[in-house]
Design a protein around this motif. Sequence first.
Motif, PDB file in Angstrom:
ATOM      1  N   VAL B 472       0.972  -1.208  -0.169  1.00  0.00           N
ATOM      2  CA  VAL B 472       0.013   0.011   0.072  1.00  0.00           C
ATOM      3  C   VAL B 472       0.898   1.253   0.008  1.00  0.00           C
ATOM      4  O   VAL B 472       1.606   1.337   1.032  1.00  0.00           O
ATOM      5  CB  VAL B 472      -0.970   0.170   1.217  1.00  0.00           C
ATOM      6  CG1 VAL B 472      -1.821   1.385   1.182  1.00  0.00           C
ATOM      7  CG2 VAL B 472      -1.667  -1.317   1.371  1.00  0.00           C
ATOM      8  N   VAL B 496     -13.775   0.226  -7.559  1.00  0.00           N
ATOM      9  CA  VAL B 496     -13.890  -0.372  -6.335  1.00  0.00           C
ATOM     10  C   VAL B 496     -15.312  -0.265  -5.650  1.00  0.00           C
ATOM     11  O   VAL B 496     -15.801   0.897  -5.567  1.00  0.00           O
ATOM     12  CB  VAL B 496     -12.820   0.410  -5.334  1.00  0.00           C
ATOM     13  CG1 VAL B 496     -13.014  -0.601  -4.023  1.00  0.00           C
ATOM     14  CG2 VAL B 496     -11.708   0.195  -5.806  1.00  0.00           C
ATOM     15  N   HIS B 510     -13.211  -0.841   2.708  1.00  0.00           N
ATOM     16  CA  HIS B 510     -12.537   0.213   3.297  1.00  0.00           C
ATOM     17  C   HIS B 510     -11.257   0.256   2.206  1.00  0.00           C
ATOM     18  O   HIS B 510     -11.083  -0.491   1.456  1.00  0.00           O
ATOM     19  CB  HIS B 510     -12.174   0.114   4.440  1.00  0.00           C
ATOM     20  CG  HIS B 510     -13.242  -0.361   5.543  1.00  0.00           C
ATOM     21  ND1 HIS B 510     -13.775   0.810   6.185  1.00  0.00           N
ATOM     22  CD2 HIS B 510     -13.832  -1.357   5.897  1.00  0.00           C
ATOM     23  CE1 HIS B 510     -14.792   0.295   7.148  1.00  0.00           C
ATOM     24  NE2 HIS B 510     -14.679  -0.965   6.790  1.00  0.00           N
ATOM     25  N   SER B 511     -10.569   1.296   2.671  1.00  0.00           N
ATOM     26  CA  SER B 511      -9.113   1.605   1.865  1.00  0.00           C
ATOM     27  C   SER B 511      -8.236   1.307   3.299  1.00  0.00           C
ATOM     28  O   SER B 511      -8.040   1.829   4.065  1.00  0.00           O
ATOM     29  CB  SER B 511      -9.040   2.689   1.363  1.00  0.00           C
ATOM     30  OG  SER B 511      -7.521   3.206   1.326  1.00  0.00           O
ATOM     31  N   SER B 513      -5.283   1.863   3.055  1.00  0.00           N
ATOM     32  CA  SER B 513      -4.217   3.114   3.351  1.00  0.00           C
ATOM     33  C   SER B 513      -4.842   3.951   4.421  1.00  0.00           C
ATOM     34  O   SER B 513      -4.496   4.747   5.298  1.00  0.00           O
ATOM     35  CB  SER B 513      -4.041   3.781   1.873  1.00  0.00           C
ATOM     36  OG  SER B 513      -4.091   5.049   1.959  1.00  0.00           O
ATOM     37  N   ALA B 522      -6.245   7.948  -0.384  1.00  0.00           N
ATOM     38  CA  ALA B 522      -6.734   6.473  -0.054  1.00  0.00           C
ATOM     39  C   ALA B 522      -6.895   5.676  -1.370  1.00  0.00           C
ATOM     40  O   ALA B 522      -7.195   6.037  -2.481  1.00  0.00           O
ATOM     41  CB  ALA B 522      -8.167   6.798   0.476  1.00  0.00           C
ATOM     42  N   THR B 523      -6.330   4.407  -1.169  1.00  0.00           N
ATOM     43  CA  THR B 523      -6.341   3.854  -2.473  1.00  0.00           C
ATOM     44  C   THR B 523      -7.549   2.925  -2.736  1.00  0.00           C
ATOM     45  O   THR B 523      -8.316   2.363  -2.226  1.00  0.00           O
ATOM     46  CB  THR B 523      -5.186   2.580  -2.191  1.00  0.00           C
ATOM     47  OG1 THR B 523      -4.024   3.016  -1.540  1.00  0.00           O
ATOM     48  CG2 THR B 523      -5.116   1.749  -3.379  1.00  0.00           C
ATOM     49  N   ARG B 524      -7.996   3.528  -3.877  1.00  0.00           N
ATOM     50  CA  ARG B 524      -9.251   2.736  -4.634  1.00  0.00           C
ATOM     51  C   ARG B 524      -9.045   3.089  -5.864  1.00  0.00           C
ATOM     52  O   ARG B 524     -10.139   3.192  -6.751  1.00  0.00           O
ATOM     53  CB  ARG B 524     -10.464   3.867  -4.173  1.00  0.00           C
ATOM     54  CG  ARG B 524     -10.914   3.633  -2.632  1.00  0.00           C
ATOM     55  CD  ARG B 524     -12.310   4.111  -2.335  1.00  0.00           C
ATOM     56  NE  ARG B 524     -13.407   3.246  -2.552  1.00  0.00           N
ATOM     57  CZ  ARG B 524     -13.688   2.499  -1.391  1.00  0.00           C
ATOM     58  NH1 ARG B 524     -13.158   2.437  -0.333  1.00  0.00           N
ATOM     59  NH2 ARG B 524     -14.694   1.548  -1.502  1.00  0.00           N
ATOM     60  N   CYS B 528      -7.975  -2.532  -8.590  1.00  0.00           N
ATOM     61  CA  CYS B 528      -7.197  -2.945  -7.333  1.00  0.00           C
ATOM     62  C   CYS B 528      -7.531  -4.269  -6.816  1.00  0.00           C
ATOM     63  O   CYS B 528      -8.875  -4.561  -6.716  1.00  0.00           O
ATOM     64  CB  CYS B 528      -6.929  -1.764  -6.429  1.00  0.00           C
ATOM     65  SG  CYS B 528      -8.166  -1.361  -5.435  1.00  0.00           S
ATOM     66  N   ALA B 542     -11.096  -4.682   2.429  1.00  0.00           N
ATOM     67  CA  ALA B 542     -10.247  -3.497   2.169  1.00  0.00           C
ATOM     68  C   ALA B 542      -9.560  -3.866   0.959  1.00  0.00           C
ATOM     69  O   ALA B 542      -9.006  -4.977   0.504  1.00  0.00           O
ATOM     70  CB  ALA B 542      -9.270  -3.251   3.356  1.00  0.00           C
ATOM     71  N   CYS B 543      -9.374  -2.537   0.222  1.00  0.00           N
ATOM     72  CA  CYS B 543      -8.512  -2.699  -1.064  1.00  0.00           C
ATOM     73  C   CYS B 543      -7.130  -2.274  -0.865  1.00  0.00           C
ATOM     74  O   CYS B 543      -6.905  -1.344   0.269  1.00  0.00           O
ATOM     75  CB  CYS B 543      -9.068  -1.860  -2.205  1.00  0.00           C
ATOM     76  SG  CYS B 543      -9.463  -0.165  -1.670  1.00  0.00           S
ATOM     77  N   ASP B 545      -2.828  -1.802  -2.948  1.00  0.00           N
ATOM     78  CA  ASP B 545      -2.311  -1.402  -4.206  1.00  0.00           C
ATOM     79  C   ASP B 545      -1.940  -2.685  -5.000  1.00  0.00           C
ATOM     80  O   ASP B 545      -2.084  -2.788  -6.150  1.00  0.00           O
ATOM     81  CB  ASP B 545      -1.125  -0.576  -3.921  1.00  0.00           C
ATOM     82  CG  ASP B 545      -1.796   0.767  -3.581  1.00  0.00           C
ATOM     83  OD1 ASP B 545      -2.839   1.189  -3.720  1.00  0.00           O
ATOM     84  OD2 ASP B 545      -0.732   1.792  -3.188  1.00  0.00           O
TER      85      ASP B 545
END
Lengths: 163, 731
Positions: B472, B496, B510-511, B513, B522-524, B528, B542-543, B545
């Motif tokens: 991440v 996502v 959730h992210s 990150s 926030a990683t979306r 991913c 959660a997502c 990277d």
Amino acid sequence: LARKPESDSSMGLSLVLFVRGGVTYGVRPEEVEGAGRLKDFTPVPGAPPYVVGAVQFRSRVISLIDLMVFWGLEMRGVADLPLYIVLGTRGEGGASSVARVGLMIEELEGLAEVGRQLDPYQAEPRSGVTHVGRRDNKALVILSAAALMRDPRLLPSTTVGPA
Amino acid sequence: VSDPLREVLLLFASEVSEQSAVIGESLVKLEQSTQTTERKDQLNQVARYAHTIKGNAGALGLNELEELAHAFESALAPYRSGELAVPRLLVQQLLSALDHAQAYIDATVDGDMSARPPLGPLAQALSQHVIGKTEAPAAARSKAEPLPPMPPPPPDPISNPDLPALNVPASEPVGGLQRRGDDTVRVLSARLEELDRQLDDAREVRVALENRADEARRALQLLDGPAGIRLSSVDHEFATALRERLHGLQRGLSGDVAELAARLGAAEDGLRTLRTVPVDSLVASLRRGLWEHAQSVGKRAELAVSGTDLALDRRLLEALKTSLLHLVRNALDHGIESVEGRRAAKKDPVGRLSLAVEQRGARAQITLSDDGRGIDFKAVRVHAVKRGLLNPAQAERLPDEAAMELIFEPGFSTASTVSRTSGRGVGLDVVRESVGALDGTVSVSSSMGVGTIFTLSLPLSITAAQALLVRVHRHLLAIPLNAVVFARHLPAKAPVPDTLEVEGQPLQVHSLSALLSLDGAATRTPGCPIIVLRHRDRLMAACVDQLLGERDVVVRAIPPELAKLPALAGAAALGDGKLAFLLSARALVDRTGTVVRPGKAQEWVKRRVVVCDDSITTRTLHRQVLEAAGYEVETAADGEEGFRLLKIKRADLLVSDVRMPRLDGLSLVRRMRSEPDLKALPAVLVSSLDSPEDRRRAEEAGATAFLPKGHYERGELLSIVKRLLADKRSS
């Protein structure tokens, strides 16, 4: 680095000297566990800004701390300093209770003898700083690993064991 | 001396031996020391150990030794500040007291009370010294005062062949500790850590060698490319010789790396073995705890064990001891009935607790079951309402599985009387917390009148773990694999989703990150990967990277300033010198997770098979085959235990041996058929007996299928189980 300090009072005080932020710091050799060149480090998720990252030092995970941020002099730790020095203090529980922390530094001057004439540090409080002196007409700040490690931010949180 | 007590004494003897060595060393240093602070440190250490010996001696009823340890402590009390030098004669006296204490313990362990040296005169002599010394002026500190005469030192059991031989067989391990004269030694954990560090250094050498081998391979690729062709056209002979030498170098390096890796692997295995101790080492104290508590509550019970030769990480076992002791006492308080109660329920007046240990992959499953009255779910619901945890309507609707979870709530106890150790509202929540801290889980099953089973699942080792590595932003993170339900990529460029349906339950995505407050947005990112984690009955999604795959990692402790961060459970050393922070699945899931509703998740629940066989090999074989096919398997070593599992665990099918102790397979099936809830349960009898008469007996007993053991290899067990469970589902 781990050489024993001289006990002869007629001689100077043995200290390991390092530089951070243009200031030379001295720490007693018995409080220095070692030093290393920063090739690679692991950023710590969710860590406060003074924790720059972590490294494995002799198979132990050590936090790398930027003193400037720790003392509130800068906002964010610098990750591109070339070296780190590992300080350690022995707790009551013997070897297994040694507390260690790594400090990011610019330069390691190594072991040196400095005059025993030191003044207690009286400026605004900075964890670990106990005395100040001069060496070659430059300021020398004496750092005590034991005092630094008493900072609540470096102490374990109180935990409650099983009933 | 009874066996359980003797085992405790052996542990105590071993511990005192180690503590005596440290005390002796400190006393000698003390005598030589001139610095106040040094003296103070040594004295503090001596006093700590003497105090521990005193406490343990008292607990074991060794009163003479307790008194001696007390006098030992008192004799040193005037010197604790370090100001006064400890007189040499006193040091000698104290050292002599240590020898006597050790001889006293050794004789006690051997059951030879006549060989125990009298400790009273020593204690008295030390006490007299205390009075004289506390009043001595500082000026007299260097002058040794005359001390009362000491008894002669006890004979050295090593050098004196006349001393009775120890009764302990040389090969008998007791908690991983060994007595003098054995062909094994105790190893300080600090030495093991040092060895671990040496291995780490060797691992770094391996990585460096691998890099060199890679360099050689790249150089060869260069020679095979246009540059090599050019060189060959200028000097063909030289180019050929160079290629051959590089080939040789690369082959040699690769061979060296493989050899080093193999030797490192062997050394790692050896070190892991050194770190482990069989669960057996806990049995003595559990039996003692059970016996003592049974006396205090006026009940009768015994503890049967199986599989306790499985070795677990020593530190894990130490941490587990308190929890198991609590569960044993809890079983006595809440489960096992009084002798009269058991007679009225047509049970053996002696209650039975069973501790079974089994390896399941990289984890150990420890079950502690009792044949007591079981958990009264009605009482649990009433109590939950009384405590304001539920309203009456909620309590009414609460399924038994959920009601069972309530007993792990802090302060929850339905016991009508409060005992010294359990039933006071402190306990099962702490047990779950303690086991959770070891990356373990605790669950409970119960059936009224039949008994209760607590199941603990723990990693075999604290230091080795399997993890899913993810990235991440710039962070390489490790997630304990046992918490990962699944990890998968979304279709390329797919946005996502806000929620994801898992096990019939919508989960907010959730992210990771954002959850970890990492730098950057926030990683979306569309497409991913998404990970789904579980802790107990909660799931979270959660997502991240990037998914980097599964890895075996060495778990390292993190320094206190990092251990405060709630999301971190440790650091994972990846073997190439790199670190990845190990996330606490519990912290992530507890913070954001969604409780899986039993009703929705019902269709995902695995079918449960009880395997009953007195041979651990057969049990394990059946279990592995059935687990690999996706079944949840519970095992029992005899028919009685199997019957209890069937009742308590609400199993879907039984696979049982015929010949077993306590209750054989035929009787087990007959008993099942007389129970309304087990009447229709499919039962497969597996036997080495294969005559028509044996088949007829199995059929008459009520077995649904009969499988001769010889047919097992042909995969028939699995096909029979599948067929019977399919029939059960369709019916």
